[in-house]
Scaffold this motif. Structure first.
Motif, PDB file in Angstrom:
ATOM      1  N   ALA A  32       3.817   1.725   2.739  1.00  9.09           N
ATOM      2  CA  ALA A  32       3.688   3.058   2.136  1.00  9.09           C
ATOM      3  C   ALA A  32       2.565   3.853   2.794  1.00  9.09           C
ATOM      4  O   ALA A  32       2.710   5.060   3.032  1.00  9.09           O
ATOM      5  N   ALA A  33       1.460   3.194   3.104  1.00  2.42           N
ATOM      6  CA  ALA A  33       0.341   3.872   3.765  1.00  2.42           C
ATOM      7  C   ALA A  33       0.770   4.413   5.128  1.00  2.42           C
ATOM      8  O   ALA A  33       0.436   5.539   5.491  1.00  2.42           O
ATOM      9  N   ALA A  34       1.536   3.628   5.869  1.00  2.00           N
ATOM     10  CA  ALA A  34       2.009   4.074   7.186  1.00  2.00           C
ATOM     11  C   ALA A  34       2.992   5.233   7.045  1.00  2.00           C
ATOM     12  O   ALA A  34       2.924   6.219   7.795  1.00  2.00           O
ATOM     13  N   LEU A  35       3.892   5.148   6.081  1.00  2.00           N
ATOM     14  CA  LEU A  35       4.885   6.206   5.887  1.00  2.00           C
ATOM     15  C   LEU A  35       4.244   7.516   5.463  1.00  2.00           C
ATOM     16  O   LEU A  35       4.651   8.589   5.913  1.00  2.00           O
ATOM     17  N   THR A  36       3.247   7.449   4.598  1.00  2.00           N
ATOM     18  CA  THR A  36       2.639   8.695   4.125  1.00  2.00           C
ATOM     19  C   THR A  36       1.825   9.373   5.225  1.00  2.00           C
ATOM     20  O   THR A  36       1.606  10.583   5.170  1.00  2.00           O
ATOM     21  N   GLN A  37       1.421   8.632   6.249  1.00  4.69           N
ATOM     22  CA  GLN A  37       0.768   9.264   7.396  1.00  4.69           C
ATOM     23  C   GLN A  37       1.788  10.039   8.230  1.00  4.69           C
ATOM     24  O   GLN A  37       1.473  11.075   8.787  1.00  4.69           O
ATOM     25  N   GLN A  38       3.010   9.513   8.294  1.00  2.00           N
ATOM     26  CA  GLN A  38       4.069  10.181   9.056  1.00  2.00           C
ATOM     27  C   GLN A  38       4.645  11.362   8.285  1.00  2.00           C
ATOM     28  O   GLN A  38       4.873  12.423   8.840  1.00  2.00           O
ATOM     29  N   LYS A  39       4.913  11.141   7.000  1.00  2.00           N
ATOM     30  CA  LYS A  39       5.488  12.175   6.142  1.00  2.00           C
ATOM     31  C   LYS A  39       4.783  12.090   4.789  1.00  2.00           C
ATOM     32  O   LYS A  39       5.098  11.231   3.971  1.00  2.00           O
ATOM     33  N   PRO A  40       3.802  12.954   4.533  1.00  2.00           N
ATOM     34  CA  PRO A  40       3.019  12.869   3.298  1.00  2.00           C
ATOM     35  C   PRO A  40       3.872  12.939   2.034  1.00  2.00           C
ATOM     36  O   PRO A  40       4.781  13.764   1.920  1.00  2.00           O
ATOM     37  N   LYS A  41       3.562  12.029   1.114  1.00  2.84           N
ATOM     38  CA  LYS A  41       4.273  11.948  -0.153  1.00  2.84           C
ATOM     39  C   LYS A  41       3.391  11.155  -1.114  1.00  2.84           C
ATOM     40  O   LYS A  41       2.610  10.304  -0.685  1.00  2.84           O
ATOM     41  N   MET A  42       3.508  11.435  -2.394  1.00  2.00           N
ATOM     42  CA  MET A  42       2.749  10.681  -3.387  1.00  2.00           C
ATOM     43  C   MET A  42       3.229   9.229  -3.405  1.00  2.00           C
ATOM     44  O   MET A  42       4.344   8.926  -2.997  1.00  2.00           O
ATOM     45  N   SER A 120      -2.873  11.767   0.317  1.00  2.00           N
ATOM     46  CA  SER A 120      -4.020  11.359   1.133  1.00  2.00           C
ATOM     47  C   SER A 120      -4.509   9.966   0.742  1.00  2.00           C
ATOM     48  O   SER A 120      -5.568   9.538   1.177  1.00  2.00           O
ATOM     49  N   MET A 121      -3.718   9.277  -0.087  1.00  2.00           N
ATOM     50  CA  MET A 121      -3.989   7.903  -0.514  1.00  2.00           C
ATOM     51  C   MET A 121      -5.225   7.776  -1.418  1.00  2.00           C
ATOM     52  O   MET A 121      -5.918   6.777  -1.420  1.00  2.00           O
ATOM     53  N   GLU A 122      -5.474   8.807  -2.191  1.00  2.00           N
ATOM     54  CA  GLU A 122      -6.537   8.768  -3.193  1.00  2.00           C
ATOM     55  C   GLU A 122      -5.895   8.557  -4.559  1.00  2.00           C
ATOM     56  O   GLU A 122      -4.874   9.177  -4.874  1.00  2.00           O
ATOM     57  N   ASN A 123      -6.510   7.692  -5.373  1.00  2.00           N
ATOM     58  CA  ASN A 123      -5.986   7.456  -6.717  1.00  2.00           C
ATOM     59  C   ASN A 123      -6.109   8.716  -7.556  1.00  2.00           C
ATOM     60  O   ASN A 123      -7.171   9.333  -7.618  1.00  2.00           O
ATOM     61  N   ILE A 124      -5.008   9.085  -8.214  1.00  2.00           N
ATOM     62  CA  ILE A 124      -5.001  10.222  -9.119  1.00  2.00           C
ATOM     63  C   ILE A 124      -5.235   9.736 -10.541  1.00  2.00           C
ATOM     64  O   ILE A 124      -6.098  10.230 -11.250  1.00  2.00           O
ATOM     65  N   THR A 125      -4.432   8.761 -10.942  1.00  2.00           N
ATOM     66  CA  THR A 125      -4.518   8.259 -12.314  1.00  2.00           C
ATOM     67  C   THR A 125      -3.791   6.936 -12.415  1.00  2.00           C
ATOM     68  O   THR A 125      -3.154   6.479 -11.471  1.00  2.00           O
ATOM     69  N   GLN A 126      -3.898   6.332 -13.596  1.00  2.00           N
ATOM     70  CA  GLN A 126      -3.139   5.134 -13.931  1.00  2.00           C
ATOM     71  C   GLN A 126      -2.301   5.423 -15.161  1.00  2.00           C
ATOM     72  O   GLN A 126      -2.707   6.192 -16.030  1.00  2.00           O
ATOM     73  N   MET A 127      -1.152   4.779 -15.211  1.00  2.00           N
ATOM     74  CA  MET A 127      -0.271   4.850 -16.379  1.00  2.00           C
ATOM     75  C   MET A 127      -0.043   3.404 -16.824  1.00  2.00           C
ATOM     76  O   MET A 127       0.888   2.757 -16.356  1.00  2.00           O
ATOM     77  N   PRO A 128      -0.905   2.886 -17.701  1.00  2.00           N
ATOM     78  CA  PRO A 128      -0.764   1.483 -18.087  1.00  2.00           C
ATOM     79  C   PRO A 128       0.316   1.274 -19.146  1.00  2.00           C
ATOM     80  O   PRO A 128       0.611   2.158 -19.937  1.00  2.00           O
TER      81      PRO A 128
END
Length: 149
Positions: A32-42, A120-128
């Protein structure tokens, strides 16, 4: 013969496309980290354990719902992360992690837990906790609308 071959290829492609939407296309964290560098997505990280009954219920009920499958595959890079897996290592932001150490770094301490990251691979929130399909979709949609602007 060429006509038969063309029809066979189209049929196989249609079957593969249909099957791809029958389930969430789970990735590893580093994929997922590699893919979001190619095409940004949450990124949606499903942090689970093998012994977690509610995690299994999410897999069996919520993650098999057609609306959830379509929404998650369209709007996120979905990641499955076993919070107790110490065997497979990967690098993220210059540090080496296992799924277990990454779950700790994300401060996950209950299961299931869904960590939402921006492109940008920063945590937004958690949904426990366990969520049925409709409340899960509503929560995800609220986050996508809020953080995609």
């Amino acid at each position: 013969m060429k006509k038969f071959l063309f029809i066979a290829i189209i049929t196989i492609l249609n079957i593969n496309l249909t099957q791809a939407q029958d389930q969430i296309n789970w990735l590893t964290f580093d994929e997922a980290a590699a893919l979001t560098q190619q095409k940004p997505k949450m990124i949606l990280v499903d942090v689970y354990t093998d012994w977690c009954g509610w995690c299994k219920k999410m897999d069996k009920e919520t993650f098999t719902d057609a609306k959830v499958i379509e929404y998650v595959n369209s709007n996120f890079y979905p990641v499955k992360m076993n919070a107790e897996n110490t065997k497979r290592a990967f690098e993220f932001k210059g540090k080496e992690y296992t799924e277990a150490t990454m779950a700790k770094a994300m401060r996950v301490n209950s299961f299931p837990n869904f960590v939402i990251m921006d492109a940008s691979m920063e945590n937004i929130t958690q949904m426990p906790g366990y969520r049925e399909a409709d409340p899960f979709l509503k929560g995800l949609n609220n986050l996508v609308e809020k953080f995609s602007k």
